[in-house]
Design a protein around this motif. Sequence first.
Motif, short mmCIF file in Angstrom:
data_model
loop_
_atom_site.label_atom_id
_atom_site.label_comp_id
_atom_site.label_asym_id
_atom_site.label_seq_id
_atom_site.Cartn_x
_atom_site.Cartn_y
_atom_site.Cartn_z
N LEU A 1 3.68 -18.83 24.36
CA LEU A 1 4.47 -18.26 26.24
C LEU A 1 4.24 -18.61 27.17
CD1 LEU A 1 5.67 -15.33 27.14
CD2 LEU A 1 4.14 -13.69 26.29
N VAL A 2 5.17 -18.78 27.96
CA VAL A 2 4.49 -20.64 29.01
C VAL A 2 5.03 -20.17 30.55
CG1 VAL A 2 4.77 -22.65 29.57
CG2 VAL A 2 4.95 -22.16 26.99
N ASP A 3 4.23 -19.58 31.64
CA ASP A 3 4.97 -19.91 32.57
C ASP A 3 4.55 -21.44 32.75
OD1 ASP A 3 5.57 -19.51 35.14
OD2 ASP A 3 4.66 -17.58 35.37
N PRO A 4 5.51 -22.38 33.37
CA PRO A 4 5.41 -23.38 33.82
C PRO A 4 4.43 -23.72 35.41
CG PRO A 4 7.78 -23.36 33.31
CD PRO A 4 6.82 -22.20 33.30
N LEU A 5 4.97 -22.18 36.16
CA LEU A 5 4.34 -22.55 37.21
C LEU A 5 5.06 -21.53 37.83
CD1 LEU A 5 3.66 -23.65 39.93
CD2 LEU A 5 5.22 -24.51 40.55
N ASP A 6 2.86 -20.61 37.92
CA ASP A 6 2.58 -19.17 38.15
C ASP A 6 1.96 -19.13 39.78
OD1 ASP A 6 2.97 -16.40 37.86
OD2 ASP A 6 0.51 -16.81 36.84
N GLY A 7 3.15 -17.90 40.34
CA GLY A 7 2.55 -18.52 41.66
C GLY A 7 3.71 -19.56 42.61
N ASP B 1 8.43 -26.44 38.96
CA ASP B 1 8.86 -25.69 37.93
C ASP B 1 9.52 -26.31 36.97
OD1 ASP B 1 8.34 -22.56 38.95
OD2 ASP B 1 9.36 -23.95 40.48
N THR B 2 10.24 -26.81 37.33
CA THR B 2 11.87 -27.58 35.89
C THR B 2 10.41 -28.71 35.45
OG1 THR B 2 13.51 -26.62 37.66
CG2 THR B 2 13.99 -28.35 35.66
N HIS B 3 10.11 -30.03 36.13
CA HIS B 3 9.21 -30.64 35.70
C HIS B 3 8.31 -30.50 34.67
CE1 HIS B 3 10.75 -33.26 38.76
NE2 HIS B 3 12.17 -33.08 38.02
N SER B 4 7.60 -29.45 35.35
CA SER B 4 6.31 -28.54 34.43
C SER B 4 6.80 -27.94 33.21
CB SER B 4 6.13 -27.82 34.87
OG SER B 4 4.62 -27.37 34.56
N ASN B 5 8.18 -27.40 32.91
CA ASN B 5 8.42 -26.72 31.89
C ASN B 5 8.58 -27.89 31.01
OD1 ASN B 5 9.43 -24.19 30.53
ND2 ASN B 5 11.07 -25.33 31.09
N GLU B 6 8.85 -28.82 31.76
CA GLU B 6 9.79 -30.22 30.30
C GLU B 6 8.99 -30.82 30.04
OE1 GLU B 6 11.52 -32.10 33.32
OE2 GLU B 6 14.25 -30.57 33.12
N VAL B 7 7.72 -30.99 30.67
CA VAL B 7 6.76 -31.61 30.52
C VAL B 7 5.62 -30.53 29.29
CG1 VAL B 7 4.10 -32.63 30.79
CG2 VAL B 7 5.98 -33.16 32.04
N ILE B 8 5.36 -29.45 29.21
CA ILE B 8 4.46 -29.01 28.29
C ILE B 8 5.68 -28.71 27.02
CG2 ILE B 8 4.25 -26.27 28.13
CD1 ILE B 8 3.98 -26.32 30.90
N ASN B 9 6.92 -27.97 26.62
CA ASN B 9 8.13 -28.84 26.20
C ASN B 9 7.96 -29.30 25.09
OD1 ASN B 9 8.52 -25.84 26.63
ND2 ASN B 9 11.13 -25.80 27.24
N GLU C 1 11.19 -20.84 32.75
CA GLU C 1 12.07 -21.90 32.90
C GLU C 1 12.76 -21.95 31.51
OE1 GLU C 1 12.70 -21.36 35.68
OE2 GLU C 1 10.50 -20.70 36.20
N GLY C 2 12.95 -21.64 30.35
CA GLY C 2 13.68 -22.02 29.43
C GLY C 2 14.51 -21.23 29.07
N LYS C 3 15.33 -21.48 28.01
CA LYS C 3 16.88 -20.40 27.56
C LYS C 3 16.28 -19.20 27.80
CE LYS C 3 19.85 -24.75 25.68
NZ LYS C 3 19.89 -24.84 24.21
N SER C 4 17.69 -18.32 28.12
CA SER C 4 17.02 -17.16 27.63
C SER C 4 17.69 -16.67 25.85
CB SER C 4 18.09 -15.49 28.07
OG SER C 4 17.83 -15.11 28.58
N ILE C 5 15.77 -16.11 25.76
CA ILE C 5 16.52 -15.80 24.31
C ILE C 5 16.73 -14.60 23.98
CG2 ILE C 5 15.53 -17.00 22.02
CD1 ILE C 5 14.42 -18.77 22.99
N ALA C 6 17.90 -13.94 22.80
CA ALA C 6 17.99 -13.10 22.59
C ALA C 6 17.29 -12.76 21.83
CB ALA C 6 19.26 -12.80 21.91
N TYR C 7 16.54 -10.52 22.35
CA TYR C 7 15.92 -10.06 20.74
C TYR C 7 16.38 -10.44 19.73
CZ TYR C 7 12.62 -6.32 19.73
OH TYR C 7 12.03 -5.65 18.97
#
Length: 244
Positions: A62-68, A23-31, A45-51
């Motif tokens: 809008l990204v899910d680096p590892l869904d499932g 999850d973490t590595h995929s998020n880093e590569v995509i970002n 898996e990114g930082k929580s961003i306030a509304y």
Amino acid sequence: MKVYDTDFTYVNKEDKSPLTLADTHSNEVINSHLTNLSYPILSEEGKSIAYEDRKDWKQFWLVDPLDGTKEFIKRNGEFTVNIAFVDGQNPVLGVIYVPATDVLYFGTQEIGAYILHNVKTSDTSTLETIINQSDKLPYPKGDREYTVVASRSHNTPETEAFINQKKEIHKIVDIKSSGSSLKLCLVAEGAADVYPRLAPTMEWDTAAGQAIAQAAGKQVLDYKTCKPMLYNKENLLNGWFVVE
């Protein structure tokens, strides 16, 4: 897949959902790639961003680096990488990659929806070459029975009731089980007629699949409003929905 093929471990996040190194590595590569494109990124898996900080976003990734991740841990291959581009509150571009089978689903309203097999050995230098090697979705239905696709890990009594209603309408109902965003892809592909999700999901779980399904001429409708699901809400939790 490097993590998948090892004796990996996982931890549970605050919401009790699992997290692996993948999850973490995929998020880093995509970002690392999306940050070059000047649009904000909202990722599981990114930082929580306030509304307050994102409510005025006009367009964003809008990204899910590892869904499932549960399927990843079970090693059943039914996990995906989901990337969507949202315009206003509507997902207009979706990419879903299935690492275990090397299959790519993608779509926009302009080009339609497609599936590409054997991605690693395909020429992916331009969108034109990708489309030329891909199949347009949906495939013809053929003579298969009416098919409902349901979650492998999150089935509910309400889903069972929905399926029973369909059985009253159709003489024979075939039921498929699948994990992650593959369920939306099966409807977009024409391998299933309907996917009821009468259980919680998050925006990053569904945006890419919604864009692909809509590009294939399908609908992803909020169960209560019967309107297309919207994104970048104050609460990122989705309501129940149906894809058909």
